[in-house]
Design an enzyme around this catalytic site. Structure first.
Site, short mmCIF file in Angstrom:
data_model
loop_
_atom_site.label_atom_id
_atom_site.label_comp_id
_atom_site.label_asym_id
_atom_site.label_seq_id
_atom_site.Cartn_x
_atom_site.Cartn_y
_atom_site.Cartn_z
N LYS A 185 0.87 -1.18 0.00
CA LYS A 185 0.00 0.00 0.00
C LYS A 185 0.90 1.22 0.00
O LYS A 185 1.25 1.78 1.05
CB LYS A 185 -0.92 -0.02 1.22
CG LYS A 185 -2.13 0.88 1.08
CD LYS A 185 -3.13 0.35 0.09
CE LYS A 185 -4.42 1.15 0.08
NZ LYS A 185 -5.39 0.68 -0.92
N SER A 220 -9.00 -0.77 -4.24
CA SER A 220 -9.18 -0.41 -2.83
C SER A 220 -10.66 -0.32 -2.47
O SER A 220 -11.38 -1.31 -2.54
CB SER A 220 -8.44 0.90 -2.53
OG SER A 220 -8.30 1.08 -1.13
#
Length: 602
Positions: free
Chosen positions: A198, A400
């Site tokens: 991430k 996401s």
């Protein structure tokens, strides 16, 4: 005497005022009546017409509020708008396949400002379907960006302005890193994240990308280019690997053409001919097209959409289409297409509509607020409980929070060139106490709270605040993994192995069990209709968000979106103002995931 003169003068002025007002009123009424007549007239499509598709602005799934509010006018008058939807182009091409009035299609691409690989793939497939009916597609641009040529590569013949060039460069992912400069300015960016890959916060904390970020990026980027270049080569009738060789020999080919990029493009087979716009139109029409002399031979996209027999305009039942496009927020900001409030309202409309038998959720989003994503997912679960099947379709991006939302669907269809995954969580909050100290500005903060956590960006981020953030991020990530495991029938451990914030192409996601099927929006609609038992005959019913944003708000949101600015920068001024207000100190757990606060779980 004087009184009579003044009275007559007053009467003359009053009469003039009344006449002027009536004339203006009559003019406005005639103008309105004329516009209504012009808008609702049925345009005449002459036989042997050429459908001229001017792909203008950015190619999107659903138009933003400012543009969308004008689309009905554009479709009736044939004027250009600042965005073009994928479905407008593909619907027109499919309608033209069986329309005897349309003898060919001319694509104009110089006004197109951008299109994602998945959109290029979908439009390219529709072009090939049209060509299969025995008709030709021509493409023209003054110069071709890679996205423009990606669409043009599927045409039978491609033309280029004499001063133009074809810019095939491969895919690039260019980022800048502000860690050092922010540190010099005294700005501290506090980050909590779950997922080794991430990497979004690295822009604000690092001076260069991490090795994990580079590894993940190269993996999906190479697959994306392999698919896109292969599709362009196939569309153009080139051998596989030709574009790599073309790029390798670019300078040599340009030298052989004497620096003439247009000539080089023709000699290397990327275009069929060199011509300006009017010359090409004149050739296709069979006579000189200057000064509007060819108006009868060409039909614009806007005019055609107003009268064309569009596919799936009627049937035994309807498949509802709800579109999530853009950064997911809680409140209506900008175009409203990714606002939880607007999405939930559209989902409920589809749920309550008796004509809608199933729903397709089109997703083109990089993610956003975790709370907003969960609210949208909950509304979708409610829709499914009403007995209506739900299919998710991934367009250019469903990453996401965009992927989180899709976990409510019974089936997920992804474009093979979609960017998806990024199953991970992060939160960021900058603090400016050191910046203010450098400037000699003192800050005093008084609080009646005892948590040791401040919502103000003007004071240091405490250890309590960091611990709370890390706990919330970890909890949100665990919930994300669970949602995916339930939706994909995988163990949490198996999901975690393909999660960690890692990005995948649609094809890679299919290989890892994150989607059910590769295809286009049409494939997703067919799946939804099949699940509802109406696959033999169904209509498509599109639900659109209300244009609730003010003009200034929408323009600011559009500018911020185009610039790629994160929410915390966009909301810094508003948050700083609220931090200075002693009544704004009320802190709730959900404040960490509100779309309009500096700290967000994303």
């Amino acid at each position: 005497m004087l009184f009579r003169i003044l009275r007559r003068l007053y009467l003359a002025l009053d009469t003039t005022r009344r006449v002027t007002a009536n004339v203006l009123f009559a003019f406005v009424m005639l103008l309105v009546i004329g516009l209504i007549w012009y808008g609702f007239r049925t345009p005449s499509i002459p036989s042997s017409s050429i459908l001229e598709i001017d792909i203008n602005g950015k190619v999107v799934m659903q138009p933003s509020a400012l543009v969308g509010g004008r689309n009905w006018v554009a479709k009736m008058t044939g004027t250009r708008v600042e965005e073009t939807t994928v479905s407008d182009v593909t619907d027109a091409l499919r309608a033209a396949r069986s329309d005897r009035r349309i003898k060919a299609v001319l694509l104009r691409l110089d006004h197109m400002t951008g299109a994602g690989p998945a959109s290029i793939y979908e439009i390219g497939r529709a072009i090939k379907d049209y060509e299969a009916s025995g008709h030709k597609v021509y493409a023209w641009s003054d110069s071709y960006t890679q996205a423009q040529w990606g669409i043009a590569s599927h045409a039978n013949e491609i033309y280029l302005h004499p001063m133009g060039e074809v810019k095939v460069r491969g895919l690039e992912a260019t980022s800048f890193y502000l860690g050092s400069v922010l540190n010099k300015l005294g700005v501290t960016v506090n980050v909590a994240k779950a997922g080794a890959y991430k990497s979004a916060p690295e822009m604000f904390t690092n001076s260069a990308p991490s090795e994990d970020a580079l590894t993940a990026q190269r993996f999906w980027l190479n697959d994306e280019w392999a698919q896109l270049s292969s599709a362009m080569e196939t569309g153009r009738g080139l051998s596989q690997g030709y574009l790599k060789t073309w790029m390798d020999n670019y300078l040599d080919n340009l030298r052989r053409a004497g620096g003439d990029a247009a000539r080089m493009a023709k000699e290397t087979g990327l275009v069929n001919g060199i011509a300006n716009w009017n010359d090409l139109r004149s050739r296709l029409a069979g006579h000189d097209c200057f000064s509007g002399a060819c108006a009868g031979e060409f039909t614009s996209l806007g005019e055609y959409l107003g009268v064309a027999p569009l596919p799936h305009s009627s049937g035994d039942g309807a498949v509802g289409v709800v579109t999530l496009e853009g950064e997911i927020t809680e409140e209506s900001v900008g175009n409203g297409n990714a606002s939880a409030n607007a999405l939930i309202a559209m989902i409920r409309d589809a749920e309550m509509d008796p004509s809608v038998k199933a729903v397709v959720l089109r997703i083109n989003s990089p993610g956003g607020s975790a709370l907003a994503s969960e609210k949208i997912r909950e509304a979708l679960i409610s829709l499914r409980k009403s007995g209506k099947p739900l299919v998710a379709y991934f367009g250019d991006m469903a990453a996401s929070g965009g992927y989180w939302v899709s976990t409510a669907a019974q089936r997920v269809v992804s474009n093979p060139l979609s960017i998806t995954g990024s199953i991970g969580v992060y939160g960021m909050m900058p603090t400016f106490d050191k910046s203010l100290a450098k400037l000699g500005v003192g800050v005093n903060s008084e609080s009646t709270g005892t948590t040791g956590i401040s919502s103000s960006p003007l004071v240091p981020f405490t250890s309590n605040a960091k611990a709370a953030a890390e706990l919330q991020v970890s909890d949100t990530y665990a919930k994300f993994l669970y949602r995916v495991s339930q939706a994909r029938n995988m163990t949490v451990e198996a999901v975690n192995n393909v999660a960690q914030g890692r990005v995948w192409t649609g094809r890679q996601a299919k290989e890892r069990g994150l989607v059910d099927q590769l295809g286009t929006f049409d494939d997703a609609a067919e799946q939804a209709a099949k699940l509802a038992g109406i696959d033999k005959s169904y209509a498509l019913k599109f639900f659109e968000p209300p244009a609730t944003a003010g003009v200034a708000d929408a323009l600011l949101a559009q500018i911020a979106s185009e610039a790629g600015l994160p929410v915390w920068i966009r909301t810094l001024a508003a948050s700083a103002i609220s931090a200075a207000d002693p009544t704004s100190g009320e802190q709730k757990t959900s404040d960490f995931i509100q779309a309009r606060t500096l700290w967000q779980v994303r």
